[in-house]
Design a protein around this motif. Structure first.
Motif, PDB file in Angstrom:
ATOM      1  N   GLU A 472       0.849  -1.202   0.000  1.00 24.43           N
ATOM      2  CA  GLU A 472       0.000   0.000   0.000  1.00 24.43           C
ATOM      3  C   GLU A 472       0.877   1.241   0.000  1.00 24.43           C
ATOM      4  O   GLU A 472       1.813   1.346   0.792  1.00 24.43           O
ATOM      5  CB  GLU A 472      -0.946   0.019   1.209  1.00 24.43           C
ATOM      6  N   ASN A 531      -4.835   4.696  -2.396  1.00 28.26           N
ATOM      7  CA  ASN A 531      -6.105   5.102  -1.785  1.00 28.26           C
ATOM      8  C   ASN A 531      -6.783   6.156  -2.651  1.00 28.26           C
ATOM      9  O   ASN A 531      -6.137   7.099  -3.123  1.00 28.26           O
ATOM     10  CB  ASN A 531      -5.858   5.668  -0.395  1.00 28.26           C
ATOM     11  N   GLU A 563      -7.996   1.350  -3.650  1.00 26.05           N
ATOM     12  CA  GLU A 563      -8.715   1.183  -2.390  1.00 26.05           C
ATOM     13  C   GLU A 563      -9.848   2.208  -2.325  1.00 26.05           C
ATOM     14  O   GLU A 563      -9.616   3.413  -2.323  1.00 26.05           O
ATOM     15  CB  GLU A 563      -7.768   1.357  -1.192  1.00 26.05           C
ATOM     16  N   ASP A 593     -11.664  -0.453   1.431  1.00 21.18           N
ATOM     17  CA  ASP A 593     -10.829  -0.068   2.574  1.00 21.18           C
ATOM     18  C   ASP A 593     -11.691   0.166   3.813  1.00 21.18           C
ATOM     19  O   ASP A 593     -12.885   0.485   3.693  1.00 21.18           O
ATOM     20  CB  ASP A 593     -10.085   1.222   2.204  1.00 21.18           C
ATOM     21  N   LYS A 614     -10.792  -4.944   3.221  1.00 22.30           N
ATOM     22  CA  LYS A 614      -9.784  -4.702   4.262  1.00 22.30           C
ATOM     23  C   LYS A 614     -10.522  -4.390   5.558  1.00 22.30           C
ATOM     24  O   LYS A 614     -11.212  -3.373   5.655  1.00 22.30           O
ATOM     25  CB  LYS A 614      -8.872  -3.541   3.855  1.00 22.30           C
ATOM     26  N   GLU A 650      -6.242  -5.060   8.705  1.00 16.99           N
ATOM     27  CA  GLU A 650      -5.395  -3.866   8.806  1.00 16.99           C
ATOM     28  C   GLU A 650      -4.960  -3.675  10.255  1.00 16.99           C
ATOM     29  O   GLU A 650      -5.708  -3.989  11.179  1.00 16.99           O
ATOM     30  CB  GLU A 650      -6.193  -2.630   8.408  1.00 16.99           C
TER      31      GLU A 650
HETATM   32 MG    MG Z   1      -5.853   2.347   2.536  1.00 15.59          MG
END
Ligand code: MG
Ligand code: C2E
Ligand code: MG
Length: 690
Positions: A472, A531, A563, A593, A614, A650
């Motif tokens: 990421e 993201n 994401e 996400d 996630k 996460e």
């Molecule tokens: Mg993220």
């Protein structure tokens, strides 16, 4: 002459003098004078005017008969008058026309007076003639002018009224129609009776001064209606007297047009509420009044949450209906004396006068929230909007409308920051915060121009075998003074001020370059996750931007992972489906996400082409001890499995957390337990060291 007095030089001289004076007098009066003897009908005396009137001299006329002087024909005509005077011994008066050769006939007035002797018998007649030409002309002129005036009065489409000494003497049909009275009803009544009460003083003053002016005023119809008019006042001769003539012009159309222009300039066309211009003026008046009475005032700044979304997704017409409905709801909620205005967009401002206490203001704000928040119908859709409300109080937070508006606006932003649908009262510290934010905004704009950003990278590892599943990319701001600033400290501001787009573009480009290099060198053959921000995803050309970025970096779709948050997936269901399908077609990996913090419906998720979920860090932190977290994390894992999606945990920081998620079927972990986000050089070092 006295016969007893001795005749002498002196007497003769005196007589001659008397005769001279008699002649002087007779020749200077503005009349023709003569004396005719009864005996023979002959002229015994004529003054110069008389003699000349008949083409003679004073001397040559003496002794001529009437017929010789005035002509046979005229003499025959007047004979009956002469007979009456001498026989009945009375005075006579008649008019006739004097015809002199080569001239127009002139009107004359003749007076005949008998001359009586001591016995009372007529022995002659005095004749006095006056020329009527001038009188006749003046009369005719007067008649003509009055006739003209009368015609004009009746032909005029405008009201005309004559009045004398404040009392009506005449009025024309348009005026009667304008006022709803008949002429007899108006005649003789005071002019002021027909003037609208609040204008009477002025009109009375104009009448008293006798001014010849034009001015705007108002009359009152029989039914009480007040009609705006223009008065044009003149003094003129009418019916032989000096009178006041007033033209009464109906100016309703003009007044209405002016009012309309005024309304347009001061009101918002969509809602009909006062606009900022009108609000400022009225608010200033209210504040001045409140200051004089020692009273407080509250100014509420109302901004609708997510109005833009309604506008974008349902269209402007729905947006307009929404704004109109909200305007109506605000107006209905507050009192008549309160001032409501729309400042444009979805911003409304409300001024509560009458010294409201903070509790009262809070109560009004609560009522507004309830009223505005009720569902409404627009374009066939049921919409709900909530307001964020900021409050500033007079005099504590400002002494003029501008300061109060500014501070209420600041408080409103604070309300939004608290999570929308909130009410916030202004506090001086907010002004400082607002200033700091402003400074930050301009500093951030500079950072965008000068690319003061870096990416850190954090690996995602398979729980089963510790293989690298993804990386990421996480942004940081390399601030020259403050050092490394995390995304939570500047991304919300960047999003609010639309600086997020150039930043996102930079992130995408940087991340793809790394991915291409790692693939080429074999350092890591996994997708790099980026993201997305809401604004970026809502951009209609978003998919195209991704295609371009891939092409520019020489990257293939599978090298990129995007994401998205749950919120983005909920926005516009149909459009999201289309965008995700196109991304999928490119081979791009799609992850949701912070899963579990939003409200994605399961039915919805099922239809989206997703790859990964996630689990949000907040559900991992308290594992394994916290049963609530365990329940949620467990449910997400189950859901992921049933949808055939990979699930990533996460924020895994401990072995216990790692063990728990691993035991419950989680595919991968990301967190400090394996590796914190690292700068590029360090991360590549980490990759090589594996
Ligand atoms: Mg993220
Ligand atoms: P995120 O996408 O959920 O990213 C994960 C965040 O968790 C990162 O915070 C990461 O440093 C942090 N983290 C990772 N492992 C652990 C751990 O074990 N414990 C704890 N306590 N934290 C951990 P970071 O880098 O501060 O980023 C915060 C958020 O900022 C991200 O949340 C993401 O939503 C956003 N963000 C970061 N970079 C970008 C970007 O380039 N574009 C956009 N639009 N948003 C970004
Ligand atoms: Mg996250």
């Amino acid at each position: 002459m006295n016969p007893h007095e001795p005749a002498g030089q002196d007497v003769l001289r005196a007589l001659a003098e008397e005769l001279r004076q008699f002649r002087l007098l007779c020749n200077n009066v503005p009349a023709a004078l003569a004396y005719f003897e009864r005996e023979g009908n002959t002229c015994g005396y004529a003054n110069r005017a008389y003699a000349e009137m008949f083409g003679r001299t004073e001397d040559s006329i003496i002794g001529l008969t009437v017929a010789e002087v005035i002509g046979e024909e005229a003499a025959a005509v007047i004979q009956p008058q002469v007979d009456r005077v001498v026989e009945e011994c009375v005075a006579a008066r008649y008019e006739r026309h004097l015809r002199a050769p080569g001239a127009d006939a002139r009107p004359i007035e003749v007076h005949l007076l008998p001359h009586l002797d001591d016995a009372g018998k007529a022995v002659g007649a005095f004749v006095l003639i006056s020329d009527l030409t001038r009188h006749r002309r003046a009369d005719a002129a007067l008649r003509e002018s009055e006739e003209r005036l009368g015609k004009f009065m009746h032909a005029s489409a405008e009201g005309i009224v004559f009045h004398k000494g404040g009392f009506i003497t005449d009025a024309n049909p348009p005026l009667l129609e304008l006022l709803g009275y008949t002429l007899p009803e108006m005649m003789g009544r005071p002019t002021l009776d027909f003037v609208a009460p609040e204008h009477r003083e002025r009109v009375a003053a104009v009448i008293a001064a006798g001014d010849e002016i034009s001015y705007d005023s108002a009359v009152q119809h029989r039914d009480g209606t007040v009609i705006p008019v223009q008065f044009i006042v003149r003094t003129m001769l009418f019916q032989g007297e000096r009178q006041r003539m007033t033209i009464v012009r109906d100016i309703r159309d003009r007044v209405q047009a002016q009012a309309r222009i005024h309304h347009l300039a001061h009101h918002d066309a969509l809602t009909g509420l006062p606009n900022r211009l009108a609000f400022d003026a009225r608010a200033q008046e209210l504040l001045t009044h409140a200051a004089a009475c020692g009273e407080g005032v509250a100014l509420l700044f109302i901004d609708l949450d997510e109005f833009k979304r309604v506008n974008d997704s349902l269209g402007h017409q729905a947006g307009d209906v929404l704004l109109q409905t909200v305007a109506q709801r605000i107006t209905d909620t507050v009192r008549e004396a309160d001032l409501v205005a729309r400042f444009g967009g979805d911003e409304f401002v409300l001024l509560l006068a009458g010294d409201p206490s903070p509790q009262a203001v809070q109560a009004v704000a609560a009522k507004l929230q309830q009223a505005i928040g009720a569902p409404l119908q627009a374009q066939g859709a049921s919409i709900c909007v909530t307001p964020s409300i900021g409050v500033a109080l007079f005099p504590a937070h400002g002494h003029n409308p501008a300061a109060l508006i500014k501070h209420a606006d600041t408080a409103m932003y604070q309300a939004k920051a608290q999570g929308r649908a909130h009410v916030c009262f202004f506090e001086p510290a907010m002004a400082a915060a607002a200033m700091a934010e402003l400074a930050m905004e301009s500093r951030l704009a500079q950072a965008v121009r000068e690319r003061e950003f870096v990416l850190h990278f954090q690996p995602q590892m398979a729980l089963a075998d510790g293989a690298l599943l993804g990386v990421e990319a996480l942004i940081r701001w390399q601030h020259p003074q403050r050092g490394l600033v995390g995304p939570d400290d500047f991304m919300p501001l960047a999003e609010a001020r639309r600086l997020i787009l150039p930043i996102s573009q930079w992130v995408l480009h940087e991340a793809l370059q790394c991915a291409v290099r790692w693939h080429a060198t074999g350092l890591a053959r996994v997708p790099v996750a980026v993201n997305l921000s809401t604004l970026q995803f809502q951009d209609p050309s978003f998919v195209h931007t991704i295609e371009l970025a891939l092409a520019q970096a020489g990257a293939r779709g599978p090298m990129l992972e995007l994401e998205l948050t749950e919120r983005m997936l909920m926005d516009d269901v149909a459009a999201v489906q289309v965008a995700l399908r196109r991304l999928k077609a490119l081979g791009v990996v799609i992850a949701v996400d912070d899963f579990g913090t939003g409200y994605t419906s399961l039915g919805h998720l099922k239809h989206l082409p997703l790859d990964r979920l996630k689990i949000d860090r907040s559900f991992i932190t308290d594992l394994p001890g916290d049963s609530g977290s365990a329940a949620i994390a467990g449910a997400i894992l189950q859901l992921g499995r049933s949808l055939g999606l990979q699930v990533v945990a996460e924020g895994v920081e401990t072995a216990a957390q790692r063990d728990w998620v691993g035991a419950h079927g989680c595919d991968a972990q990301q967190g400090l337990f394996v590796c914190p986000p690292l700068p590029l050089v360090d991360f590549e070092h980490w990759l090589r060291a594996r």
